[in-house]
Scaffold this active site. Sequence first.
Site, PDB file in Angstrom:
ATOM      1  N   SER A 123       0.809  -1.220   0.000  1.00  0.00           N
ATOM      2  CA  SER A 123       0.000   0.000   0.000  1.00  0.00           C
ATOM      3  C   SER A 123       0.843   1.272   0.000  1.00  0.00           C
ATOM      4  CB  SER A 123      -0.935   0.005   1.207  1.00  0.00           C
ATOM      5  OG  SER A 123      -0.214  -0.159   2.414  1.00  0.00           O
ATOM      6  N   ASP A 367      -2.327   5.890  11.810  1.00  0.00           N
ATOM      7  CA  ASP A 367      -1.531   5.580  10.618  1.00  0.00           C
ATOM      8  C   ASP A 367      -0.241   6.383  10.618  1.00  0.00           C
ATOM      9  OD1 ASP A 367      -0.469   4.955   8.193  1.00  0.00           O
ATOM     10  OD2 ASP A 367      -2.257   5.414   7.022  1.00  0.00           O
ATOM     11  N   HIS A 370       1.762   5.256   6.267  1.00  0.00           N
ATOM     12  CA  HIS A 370       1.520   5.930   4.995  1.00  0.00           C
ATOM     13  C   HIS A 370       1.737   7.435   5.149  1.00  0.00           C
ATOM     14  CE1 HIS A 370      -0.809   2.131   4.959  1.00  0.00           C
ATOM     15  NE2 HIS A 370      -0.244   2.028   3.769  1.00  0.00           N
TER      16      HIS A 370
END
Length: 406
Positions: A123, A367, A370
Site C-alpha cells: 500500500s 496511521d 503511509h
Amino acid sequence: MILTSKSLFPWLLIGSFIFFIFSQNSSSPPFRIKELKQRFNGGWKPGCDITNGSWVRDNGSSHGYTNQTCKTLPESKNCGKYGKKGDYERWIWQPTRCELPRFSAVEFLEISRGKRMAFVGDSVARNQADSLVCFLSETEIPKPFHKDQEDKFPIWYFESHNFTLMVMWTKFLVQGTEKLMNGSGSGDYDLQLDTMDREWTDRLHFIDYIVISSGHWFSRKIYLYEGGELTSCIFCSDQNVTNHDPTIGLQKAFKTTLQFLDEARESDQNMFIVLRTFSPAHFENGTWNDGGYCNRTRPFDESELSMTGTYWDIRNAQVEEVNKIKIASRNVKRRFELLDITKAMMMRPDAHPDSNWNNEWMRGYRDCVHWCLPGALDMWNDMLLILLKKYSWEMGNIEAERSYNR
C-alpha cells in the site's frame, strides 16, 4: 482455482487494452539529441547526489496539486480535509550540493509518451502512485481503465500521451501464503524466497518502467523456505528453527525479484527497473491499534537521526542488491536504478496521517506508515522524474549512436 469465462474476462480485457497500447508505440518517433538537450535543460545533472540533504521551509512554491484539485486523492491520505495540524506541506527536500527540480507533469508525460509504468509493492507503493496520478492530473485527466474489486490492480490511461500507469499489489514480491488457524487467517506467513508472486509477474507483459518496493509486511511472524525446505523464520520462537530479523528475508526476496526481472521472458523489450528503498514508519509508544502515535509537527534535523537499526539495515540491504545486479546483469535491455528515499523520510515524523486529531477519520487506528497527500511523499516523484530523465538521456544516446553507425 477453476478459471471460468467470467473470471477471465477482466484480464482478457486488460490484455486487449495493453496490446492496443503496445501496437500504438511502434509509430513513436526515435530519440533525437537536439530534443533530448531541450528536454533535460535544467533537469538531471551527472554527479548530483539527490539523496543527501535536508528539509527546508517552502514559503511560496506549489506542490503542483492540492487536496481539493486532485479528484483521485484517497480519503485516508487527505490530511488537509480532516484537519491535520502543523506545516507538513510547507517543507521541500534540498540536496546538499545541487538542486532537486520540482515535479513537472508536462516533462513527465512527454518522457513517458507511449510507455507503460507499474508500481509493484504494497500500500505504500500505491501511496506513491496516487501522488503521481495527482501530479499528472493537473495536466491531463486520466481515464480509469480498470479497477478490481479490492482495488489492488488499478490502471489509469493518459490518452493524449498514450501513457499507461498501473499498480500491481503484492505483500512480499515473492510468493507468500498466510497460515490458517481454525479456518481463518492467522497473520503468520509461509514465504517461498526463491519463487515469485505470480499475481503480479503474470501481468508484466509490455511494461517499460517498473518501480518495485516492499518492507512493512516483513515485520511479522514469517517462515522462510528455499527449494521447498524450511530454512529459518522471522519473529518466531520455534525450536530447531533459526530466527532472524526482517532484513534477512527481505534481502533474499529482493535478490530473487531483481534476478527475475533481469532474466524475465515475460517481457522482451527495454525495461527500466527502479527499486524504491524502505519507507520508515514513525510510531511512538506503540503501533497501529495499541496506543502508538506520530503527532510531531516538524521534520527532524539530521543530528536527530540514528543511521542504525532495522530500517537502515533494510535500506542498506536493498542498496546492496541493486549494486550487485548492476554488476551481474548482462541483459542490454535492462537498466537498474535506486530511488533512495529512506534517509529523507526518516526525517519526516510529522508527515503521516496520524488520527490523533480526528479519531473518527481513521476509525480507531493510527496511521504512521503511509503519508499525507500532498506532502513529503511527493518528493519521491520529484526524484523519479530525475531518474527517468537520466535513463531517457542514456537510451537516447544509444539510439543516436546506433543510427549514426547504420
